[in-house]
Design an enzyme around this catalytic site. Sequence first.
Site, PDB file in Angstrom:
ATOM      1  N   THR A 106       0.796  -1.220   0.000  1.00 30.75           N
ATOM      2  CA  THR A 106       0.000   0.000   0.000  1.00 30.75           C
ATOM      3  C   THR A 106       0.834   1.279   0.000  1.00 30.75           C
ATOM      4  O   THR A 106       0.608   2.189  -0.799  1.00 30.75           O
ATOM      5  CB  THR A 106      -0.950  -0.007   1.205  1.00 30.75           C
ATOM      6  OG1 THR A 106      -1.848  -1.112   1.080  1.00 30.75           O
ATOM      7  CG2 THR A 106      -1.741   1.287   1.295  1.00 30.75           C
ATOM      8  N   ARG A 154      -1.829   6.021   5.641  1.00 33.94           N
ATOM      9  CA  ARG A 154      -0.826   6.056   4.572  1.00 33.94           C
ATOM     10  C   ARG A 154      -1.458   6.337   3.212  1.00 33.94           C
ATOM     11  O   ARG A 154      -0.823   6.915   2.329  1.00 33.94           O
ATOM     12  CB  ARG A 154      -0.017   4.762   4.542  1.00 33.94           C
ATOM     13  CG  ARG A 154      -0.814   3.472   4.423  1.00 33.94           C
ATOM     14  CD  ARG A 154       0.102   2.261   4.616  1.00 33.94           C
ATOM     15  NE  ARG A 154      -0.591   0.975   4.490  1.00 33.94           N
ATOM     16  CZ  ARG A 154      -1.165   0.332   5.483  1.00 33.94           C
ATOM     17  NH1 ARG A 154      -1.150   0.867   6.709  1.00 33.94           N
ATOM     18  NH2 ARG A 154      -1.740  -0.854   5.287  1.00 33.94           N
ATOM     19  N   HIS A 177      -7.845  -9.306   1.245  1.00 33.87           N
ATOM     20  CA  HIS A 177      -6.980  -9.978   2.208  1.00 33.87           C
ATOM     21  C   HIS A 177      -7.737 -11.108   2.920  1.00 33.87           C
ATOM     22  O   HIS A 177      -7.220 -12.207   3.104  1.00 33.87           O
ATOM     23  CB  HIS A 177      -6.470  -8.991   3.259  1.00 33.87           C
ATOM     24  CG  HIS A 177      -5.184  -8.330   2.912  1.00 33.87           C
ATOM     25  ND1 HIS A 177      -3.988  -9.024   2.831  1.00 33.87           N
ATOM     26  CD2 HIS A 177      -4.886  -7.037   2.634  1.00 33.87           C
ATOM     27  CE1 HIS A 177      -3.018  -8.188   2.516  1.00 33.87           C
ATOM     28  NE2 HIS A 177      -3.535  -6.971   2.389  1.00 33.87           N
ATOM     29  N   ASP A 188      -9.116  -3.706  -0.353  1.00 35.70           N
ATOM     30  CA  ASP A 188      -7.913  -4.375   0.140  1.00 35.70           C
ATOM     31  C   ASP A 188      -8.237  -5.266   1.330  1.00 35.70           C
ATOM     32  O   ASP A 188      -7.804  -6.427   1.394  1.00 35.70           O
ATOM     33  CB  ASP A 188      -6.876  -3.328   0.530  1.00 35.70           C
ATOM     34  CG  ASP A 188      -5.601  -3.936   1.092  1.00 35.70           C
ATOM     35  OD1 ASP A 188      -4.819  -4.499   0.312  1.00 35.70           O
ATOM     36  OD2 ASP A 188      -5.392  -3.850   2.321  1.00 35.70           O
ATOM     37  N   ASN A 212       5.249  -0.768   3.976  1.00 40.64           N
ATOM     38  CA  ASN A 212       4.350  -0.205   4.988  1.00 40.64           C
ATOM     39  C   ASN A 212       5.127  -0.019   6.296  1.00 40.64           C
ATOM     40  O   ASN A 212       4.989   0.981   6.986  1.00 40.64           O
ATOM     41  CB  ASN A 212       3.151  -1.118   5.207  1.00 40.64           C
ATOM     42  CG  ASN A 212       2.260  -1.216   3.988  1.00 40.64           C
ATOM     43  OD1 ASN A 212       2.237  -0.320   3.149  1.00 40.64           O
ATOM     44  ND2 ASN A 212       1.525  -2.312   3.874  1.00 40.64           N
TER      45      ASN A 212
END
Length: 556
Positions: A86, A171, A317, A313, A107
Site C-alpha cells: 500500500t 498512509r 486480504h 484491500d 508499509n
Amino acid sequence: MTKKLSLPALVIATSCLALGAYAAAPAASAAAAAQPKLVVVLVVDGLPNEQLLRYRDQFGQGGLRRMLDQGASFSNAHQAHGITVTAIGHSAVLTGAYPYVHGVIGNNWIDPITKKSVYCTEDTNYTYIGEETKSSDGTAPTRLKVDTLGDQLRYATGSRSKVVTVSGKDRGAILLAGKTGTAYMYMDKSGNFASSTFYMKAHPGWVQQYQAAKPQDRYYGKSWTALLPEAAYAGDANPDLNQVKAGAHNRLPYSYYSESGEIDAGYYNSLKTGPFLDQLTLDFARAAVDGENLGRNPAGVPDLLGVSLSAHDYVNHAFGPESKLSHDHLQRLDRMLADFFTYLDKKVGMDNVLVVLTADHGFPNTPEFAQTQHNDAQRIDGDKLMAALDKHLSEKFGGAKLLSAWSLPNIHLDYAQIDKSGLKREDVESAAARYLLAQNGIVEAYTRTQLESGAANTTRIATLMRRAWNREASGDLMVVTKPYWYFGTGTSGTSHGSPYAYDTNVPLMIMGKRWIKPGAYGQYAEVVDIAPTLAHLLQVRPPSGAEGRVLTETLR
C-alpha cells in the site's frame, strides 16, 4: 538550384514567420488556459486489473463503466516496482517515482541504524486532531523523500490551489497529500475522519460539522447483502476454500455490530471490511468539495482531490479476489462511484473535472484457490525461515550471530559483527543468498553488493526489485518467492507484495473529455506515468523524483 535570400529579404521573411507565430499565439494560449478546474485522483486499494475486466459486464452505466467507455483505459499498466504494498503504491501515484528515490520501501521496515521497525508515515512530533494517537500511527509524510504533483501545483500557484486527500488508511491519505496538501484519514476507534497537527492545529468548521453528525453510526446493526441476483456470482470460488477464524464468517449477508452490543471501537473497526467504509470515505470527500470549494477556486486555479478507497484491500486480504464478497464489493463500489460522479457533475461540472483511477497493487488468489487451479501455491513462515538462516550463518562462520533483523522481503545483516569477526561482507551475503535459494518457495535472492554494483541479473524481476531497493533504508538482502507463494502464516486469506503480474497489473484510467481521447489502450504504461501526465495537463513542473512518461497517446 536553391535561391539564396539577401539579408534584408531574410529579415523580412523571418519577421513574417514571427508575426505568424504571434498571430497563432492567442489560440494556443486559450488552449493552454483550458486546464481542469478539479483533478480527482482515485486509488482503489488492492484492485487487480483482472477484476475490472472480469466483472465489467455487470457494472452500471455511471461509474467504472463510464470511465472505461468515456476515458482512456490501459490494460497493461503496472505498479512497476518489486514490493507491491500500500505505502509504496500510493507513493508512486503522485510522485511519479520509484522507492529507490522516494524512500518509502514498505508499509513498515527496519531502520538500518536502530534495527527497530518503523512505520511509513509515523512521526511522533505530530498527533491526530482530537483523536487518540499511538507512537506508530501515521501522522506525517516525513519519510517521503520527494515532492508530489500536489506540491508542485501549490508551488506553481503560490499556494492558491487546494490539495485535499482522504482515505480509510493514514498512509493512503498522507502519501497522496505530499508535503503541502492536507490529509484526512479514518479513525477506527471513533469512526471519524481526522487530520493531524502536521497539517493544522484544529479542524475547519466543515470537518467539525461533519463529525458532529456521526454518519458512521448509521450502519450499526446493518448488513452487507448481495447486490446482484445469485446467478451473477456463479463463477466465484466456494467460500469453504477459505477457512476463516472462529467467530468470523465468509458469506453474505455480513453484519456489522460489536461484541458489547454498543456502538464502540469494535464496531468502527469492523466497518473497514466491506462497502460502508468506502461510502463513508466518499461522503467525506463530498464534504471536502463543499467545505473547501474544490473545483470552484476563487483564484481561478485548479484544485486536486485525492481519494483512496481502502475497503477492497481488506476484503481481498480476508477472502481473496476470487470470492463472492470481493466480487460484490467491486459492484457496490462501482455504484458508489457513479453517485460520486453525479455529485461532481452538479457541483463542478464534469466538463471541468479530470478523473484518474488506479490501484496501489493487485492481489493473488488465496493459496487454497490457486491450488484448485493446479498452481503451486503456499504460505511461507518468514520467522521460521529467518531462524533457520540465522542458525546456518552462525554454524558456517564460527558461531557469530550475523543476522540482525528482518522485515521480509528485506533482511539485515550485522556488518559490525561481520567486520569484528574478520569476515568479508560479500562472503556472508553470498552464503545467505545461496542458503535462501535452496529453500522451498524462494526463487531469487539479491545481495547489497549486487544491488549497489548493478551486478544483479537483467530480468524484469531483478529490475523491479532494484527499483524497490533504497540504498539508505533497505536491507542487505532481498528475497523473492515463487509465483503464488507469499510470506505469511495462518490458514485463510491471502496477501500481496510480489513482482508478479497479479500484484503489479492494476487499472489505469483517465477521463476528461476536454483533454483525453477515450479508448482501450494496449500500450505498456506504469503508475509513475500519472504524475508527469497530470503535470503536463496542469502546466506545472513534474515532481522532483518523477521518472514516468507523459501518456501522450491519450491526449487530445
